[in-house]
Design a protein around this motif. Structure first.
Motif, short mmCIF file in Angstrom:
data_model
loop_
_atom_site.label_atom_id
_atom_site.label_comp_id
_atom_site.label_asym_id
_atom_site.label_seq_id
_atom_site.Cartn_x
_atom_site.Cartn_y
_atom_site.Cartn_z
N ILE A 197 13.40 0.37 3.07
CA ILE A 197 13.56 -0.77 3.95
C ILE A 197 15.04 -0.88 4.27
O ILE A 197 15.85 -1.12 3.38
N GLU A 198 15.38 -0.67 5.52
CA GLU A 198 16.80 -0.54 5.89
C GLU A 198 17.65 -1.68 5.35
O GLU A 198 17.25 -2.83 5.40
N GLU A 199 18.81 -1.32 4.79
CA GLU A 199 19.79 -2.28 4.29
C GLU A 199 19.23 -3.19 3.20
O GLU A 199 19.85 -4.21 2.87
N PHE A 200 18.07 -2.87 2.64
CA PHE A 200 17.45 -3.81 1.72
C PHE A 200 16.90 -3.16 0.46
O PHE A 200 17.17 -3.60 -0.65
N ASP A 201 16.11 -2.07 0.61
CA ASP A 201 15.43 -1.52 -0.56
C ASP A 201 15.07 -0.07 -0.34
O ASP A 201 14.88 0.39 0.79
N MET A 202 14.97 0.66 -1.46
CA MET A 202 14.48 2.04 -1.44
C MET A 202 13.74 2.29 -2.74
O MET A 202 14.24 1.97 -3.81
N CYS A 203 12.53 2.85 -2.62
CA CYS A 203 11.72 3.06 -3.82
C CYS A 203 10.73 4.19 -3.57
O CYS A 203 10.08 4.23 -2.52
N PRO A 204 10.56 5.12 -4.51
CA PRO A 204 9.51 6.13 -4.38
C PRO A 204 8.14 5.46 -4.48
O PRO A 204 7.90 4.64 -5.37
N CYS A 205 7.26 5.78 -3.55
CA CYS A 205 5.94 5.13 -3.53
C CYS A 205 5.00 5.94 -2.64
O CYS A 205 5.39 6.39 -1.57
N GLY A 206 3.77 6.09 -3.07
CA GLY A 206 2.79 6.85 -2.31
C GLY A 206 1.82 6.01 -1.51
O GLY A 206 0.91 6.54 -0.88
N GLY A 207 1.99 4.67 -1.54
CA GLY A 207 1.03 3.80 -0.87
C GLY A 207 1.23 3.70 0.62
O GLY A 207 2.15 4.29 1.21
N THR A 208 0.38 2.91 1.26
CA THR A 208 0.50 2.68 2.71
C THR A 208 1.33 1.42 2.94
O THR A 208 1.30 0.48 2.14
N HIS A 209 2.08 1.42 4.05
CA HIS A 209 3.04 0.34 4.28
C HIS A 209 3.14 0.02 5.76
O HIS A 209 2.82 0.87 6.62
N ALA A 210 3.63 -1.18 6.04
CA ALA A 210 3.94 -1.57 7.42
C ALA A 210 5.14 -0.78 7.91
O ALA A 210 5.86 -0.15 7.13
N ASP A 211 5.37 -0.82 9.22
CA ASP A 211 6.52 -0.12 9.81
C ASP A 211 7.75 -1.00 9.93
O ASP A 211 8.85 -0.50 10.20
N SER A 212 7.58 -2.31 9.76
CA SER A 212 8.72 -3.22 9.78
C SER A 212 8.32 -4.49 9.05
O SER A 212 7.13 -4.85 8.99
N LEU A 213 9.32 -5.18 8.49
CA LEU A 213 9.01 -6.39 7.72
C LEU A 213 8.47 -7.51 8.60
O LEU A 213 7.74 -8.38 8.11
N GLY A 214 8.79 -7.47 9.89
CA GLY A 214 8.28 -8.50 10.78
C GLY A 214 6.77 -8.52 10.88
O GLY A 214 6.18 -9.54 11.28
N GLU A 215 6.12 -7.43 10.51
CA GLU A 215 4.66 -7.37 10.55
C GLU A 215 4.01 -8.16 9.42
O GLU A 215 2.80 -8.42 9.47
N LEU A 216 4.79 -8.56 8.43
CA LEU A 216 4.19 -9.14 7.22
C LEU A 216 3.74 -10.58 7.40
O LEU A 216 2.79 -11.02 6.76
N GLY A 217 4.43 -11.34 8.26
CA GLY A 217 4.22 -12.77 8.25
C GLY A 217 4.91 -13.36 7.03
O GLY A 217 5.64 -12.67 6.32
#
Length: 242
Positions: A197-217
């Motif tokens: 997550i740009e400028e915020f977080d980095m973590c190894p993970c194999g799961g599915t994710h949104a393309d941007s944090l704005g999608e989360l609500g």
């Protein structure tokens, strides 16, 4: 061996074609799949597999010695034979909710590590409600308000989310202490799939994710309970789940 076609960054694909390699009345194995098999605290995808003369409803997906087995909840017709071309459809709404939830878990974990120096000891993502265990941790109401506020601030910033493979050595050098359970990933797994997550977080993970944090609500913390000495479990949900 089943090709995991959703990796590293095709976790928005919910309809695809594939070829059957093995099929019984209990499960179907394909040459490649975008169905997510249960793991890493994320439940499996649900959906359907259809072929000429039959179809199957899929309600469980799991890995088995390199293969991905698509568990058959109900079968219309006989199981497909080896080499049969099939059309697969993943429950798009459920996948989207799980992807949003898993990304939100990364956000909350990052905030808690930064603010309280507590690591993620475990997590379980669901389509409607999720939980994260932190240690060492002891949160009061003000702490929970702070976690919720900072998580939503990150979401409002709408940081982009990238998913890519990176050399294991690079990940080990760059991931923050307490952010990833790298010891639980076998040494032979290299490269590692990383969610950043740009400028915020980095973590190894194999799961599915949104393309941007704005999608989360918005994130709403629902509960916090003690799960043992210095271990706190936070439960949360998201606004506007479909």
């Amino acid at each position: 061996m089943t090709e995991l076609r959703y990796l590293p960054d095709a976790d928005d694909v919910t309809e695809f074609e594939a070829t059957v390699t093995t099929a019984t009345e209990e499960y179907i194995i394909l040459d490649g799949t975008y169905f997510y098999p249960e793991g890493g605290g994320q439940p499996p995808d649900h959906g359907t597999i259809e072929w000429d003369g039959g179809s199957a409803t899929i309600d469980d997906v799991w890995k088995d010695h390199g293969d991905v087995r698509h568990g058959v909840q109900s079968l219309d017709g006989d199981p497909p034979t080896e080499g049969t071309a099939v059309t697969c459809r993943i429950d798009e709404q459920r996948r989207r909710n799980l992807s949003r939830m898993h990304t939100a878990q990364h956000v909350v974990s990052r905030v808690v590590l930064d603010e309280f120096d507590a690591s993620t000891a475990g997590n379980q993502v669901y389509a409607e409600r999720s939980r994260i265990d932190f240690e060492p941790a002891s949160f009061d109401d003000a702490d929970l308000d702070r976690i919720e506020e900072l998580s939503n601030t990150a979401i409002e910033a709408d940081y982009g989310v990238t998913k890519e493979e990176r050399p294991r050595e690079q990940v080990e050098e760059n991931v923050d202490e307490g952010r990833a359970l790298l010891d639980m990933i076998p040494d032979h797994v290299d490269p590692l799939r990383v969610v950043a997550i740009e400028e915020f977080d980095m973590c190894p993970c194999g799961g599915t994710h949104a393309d941007s944090l704005g999608e989360l609500g918005g994130i709403e913390i629902l509960d916090c309970t003690s799960k043992g000495e210095n271990v706190e479990r936070i439960e949360f949900t998201l606004d506007n789940l479909e």
